[in-house]
Design a protein around this motif. Sequence first.
Motif, PDB file in Angstrom:
ATOM      1  N   LEU A  32       0.837  -1.197   0.000  1.00 11.05           N
ATOM      2  CA  LEU A  32       0.000   0.000   0.000  1.00 11.05           C
ATOM      3  C   LEU A  32       0.870   1.245   0.000  1.00 11.05           C
ATOM      4  CD1 LEU A  32      -2.955   1.064   0.234  1.00 11.05           C
ATOM      5  CD2 LEU A  32      -2.563   1.128   2.719  1.00 11.05           C
ATOM      6  N   GLY A  33       0.724   2.058  -1.041  1.00  7.30           N
ATOM      7  CA  GLY A  33       1.459   3.309  -1.138  1.00  7.30           C
ATOM      8  C   GLY A  33       0.507   4.492  -1.150  1.00  7.30           C
ATOM      9  N   GLN A  34       1.058   5.657  -1.434  1.00  9.28           N
ATOM     10  CA  GLN A  34       0.244   6.869  -1.510  1.00  9.28           C
ATOM     11  C   GLN A  34       0.622   7.636  -2.760  1.00  9.28           C
ATOM     12  OE1 GLN A  34      -2.275   7.662   0.612  1.00  9.28           O
ATOM     13  NE2 GLN A  34      -2.762   9.389  -0.721  1.00  9.28           N
ATOM     14  N   GLY A  35      -0.363   7.849  -3.629  1.00 10.82           N
ATOM     15  CA  GLY A  35      -0.144   8.621  -4.847  1.00 10.82           C
ATOM     16  C   GLY A  35      -0.788   9.985  -4.732  1.00 10.82           C
ATOM     17  N   PRO A  36      -0.683  10.790  -5.783  1.00 13.15           N
ATOM     18  CA  PRO A  36      -1.255  12.147  -5.741  1.00 13.15           C
ATOM     19  C   PRO A  36      -2.768  12.158  -5.582  1.00 13.15           C
ATOM     20  CG  PRO A  36      -0.472  11.597  -7.950  1.00 13.15           C
ATOM     21  CD  PRO A  36       0.002  10.516  -7.041  1.00 13.15           C
ATOM     22  N   ASP A  37      -3.429  11.063  -5.999  1.00 15.87           N
ATOM     23  CA  ASP A  37      -4.893  11.014  -5.936  1.00 15.87           C
ATOM     24  C   ASP A  37      -5.413  10.036  -4.903  1.00 15.87           C
ATOM     25  OD1 ASP A  37      -5.107  12.893  -8.066  1.00 15.87           O
ATOM     26  OD2 ASP A  37      -4.675  11.279  -9.478  1.00 15.87           O
ATOM     27  N   GLY A  38      -4.534   9.575  -4.011  1.00 15.84           N
ATOM     28  CA  GLY A  38      -5.001   8.649  -2.984  1.00 15.84           C
ATOM     29  C   GLY A  38      -4.150   7.399  -2.910  1.00 15.84           C
ATOM     30  N   PRO A  39      -4.656   6.377  -2.186  1.00 16.71           N
ATOM     31  CA  PRO A  39      -3.873   5.157  -1.969  1.00 16.71           C
ATOM     32  C   PRO A  39      -3.584   4.415  -3.275  1.00 16.71           C
ATOM     33  CG  PRO A  39      -5.922   5.129  -0.679  1.00 16.71           C
ATOM     34  CD  PRO A  39      -5.973   6.325  -1.552  1.00 16.71           C
ATOM     35  N   THR A  40      -2.401   3.773  -3.314  1.00 12.94           N
ATOM     36  CA  THR A  40      -2.017   2.947  -4.453  1.00 12.94           C
ATOM     37  C   THR A  40      -1.729   1.530  -3.965  1.00 12.94           C
ATOM     38  OG1 THR A  40       0.348   3.437  -4.251  1.00 12.94           O
ATOM     39  CG2 THR A  40      -0.979   4.904  -5.661  1.00 12.94           C
ATOM     40  N   VAL A  41      -1.771   0.592  -4.887  1.00  9.37           N
ATOM     41  CA  VAL A  41      -1.435  -0.800  -4.607  1.00  9.37           C
ATOM     42  C   VAL A  41      -0.580  -1.307  -5.762  1.00  9.37           C
ATOM     43  CG1 VAL A  41      -3.526  -1.721  -5.704  1.00  9.37           C
ATOM     44  CG2 VAL A  41      -2.383  -3.051  -3.936  1.00  9.37           C
ATOM     45  N   THR A  42       0.321  -2.219  -5.459  1.00  4.37           N
ATOM     46  CA  THR A  42       1.169  -2.806  -6.504  1.00  4.37           C
ATOM     47  C   THR A  42       0.750  -4.244  -6.741  1.00  4.37           C
ATOM     48  OG1 THR A  42       3.021  -1.375  -5.924  1.00  4.37           O
ATOM     49  CG2 THR A  42       3.528  -3.363  -7.196  1.00  4.37           C
ATOM     50  N   LEU A  43       0.409  -4.531  -7.976  1.00  6.20           N
ATOM     51  CA  LEU A  43       0.032  -5.879  -8.406  1.00  6.20           C
ATOM     52  C   LEU A  43       1.088  -6.424  -9.349  1.00  6.20           C
ATOM     53  CD1 LEU A  43      -3.747  -5.341  -9.305  1.00  6.20           C
ATOM     54  CD2 LEU A  43      -2.833  -6.303  -7.192  1.00  6.20           C
ATOM     55  N   VAL A  44       1.123  -7.746  -9.476  1.00  2.46           N
ATOM     56  CA  VAL A  44       1.954  -8.384 -10.491  1.00  2.46           C
ATOM     57  C   VAL A  44       1.037  -9.071 -11.497  1.00  2.46           C
ATOM     58  CG1 VAL A  44       3.929  -8.686  -8.962  1.00  2.46           C
ATOM     59  CG2 VAL A  44       2.238 -10.517  -9.148  1.00  2.46           C
ATOM     60  N   ARG A  45       1.566  -9.248 -12.677  1.00  5.02           N
ATOM     61  CA  ARG A  45       0.825  -9.947 -13.737  1.00  5.02           C
ATOM     62  C   ARG A  45       1.751 -11.028 -14.270  1.00  5.02           C
ATOM     63  NH1 ARG A  45      -3.689  -9.482 -16.921  1.00  5.02           N
ATOM     64  NH2 ARG A  45      -3.489  -9.767 -19.169  1.00  5.02           N
ATOM     65  N   GLN A  46       1.247 -12.262 -14.303  1.00  4.87           N
ATOM     66  CA  GLN A  46       2.094 -13.355 -14.781  1.00  4.87           C
ATOM     67  C   GLN A  46       1.236 -14.447 -15.407  1.00  4.87           C
ATOM     68  OE1 GLN A  46       4.129 -15.862 -11.876  1.00  4.87           O
ATOM     69  NE2 GLN A  46       2.778 -15.121 -10.269  1.00  4.87           N
ATOM     70  N   TYR A  47       1.895 -15.248 -16.219  1.00  7.38           N
ATOM     71  CA  TYR A  47       1.227 -16.363 -16.877  1.00  7.38           C
ATOM     72  C   TYR A  47       1.116 -17.522 -15.900  1.00  7.38           C
ATOM     73  CZ  TYR A  47       0.060 -19.862 -20.391  1.00  7.38           C
ATOM     74  OH  TYR A  47      -0.573 -20.831 -21.116  1.00  7.38           O
TER      75      TYR A  47
END
Length: 198
Positions: A64-79
């Motif tokens: 959970l991070g914080q961006g200019p417009d509110g909370p952010t989340v980091t996802l991964v994408r994988q096969y």
Amino acid sequence: MTADISAPAADGPDDSGGFVTLSSRIAYENPWTRVREDIIRRPDGGEGLYGVVERGEFVVILPLGQGPDGPTVTLVRQYRYPVRARLWELPMGMWEHRPDADPETVARGELEEETGLRAERLRHAGTLYQGAGYSTQRGHVYLATGLTQGLPRLEATEADMTSHTMPLAEMERMIRAGEITCMVTLAALALIKARGWL
């Protein structure tokens, strides 16, 4: 070295549920997974076969991070080979080579390995079973905050994995649109929200 993938401790007192194991055999085993076939007697007295997939504990992390417009989340994408599709997921994994490693240590390691993120704080939100109808595998859910970006250290089996930081609102939109279908990711988000941490 083969991982210890025996059944994890239950969340409460052992409960047989009225089932009796008459015999048990290992049908298949590799360093990550063991498949056990049990001949059982059900509570109604009938007998049958139960296939159990034994896997070690895993971790799933919501960064959970914080961006200019509110909370952010980091996802991964994988096969994901078994379902022949690329999935959006929270960072997660297990250390089959270190089955007795502390879950928080594994969570920090998996987060950095898959996303390059280092967390100042990890909060343990709880545990969940990935598929208790067929598997013993249990996971630990963590919320990661105080994030610092570094370089991912992907394993060979993760060579196609990409990492994406987005607004939390975008993740929620993707869930509503059916673009995120990973059960563990959905459950982890729900557990962290239920604790009032989001």
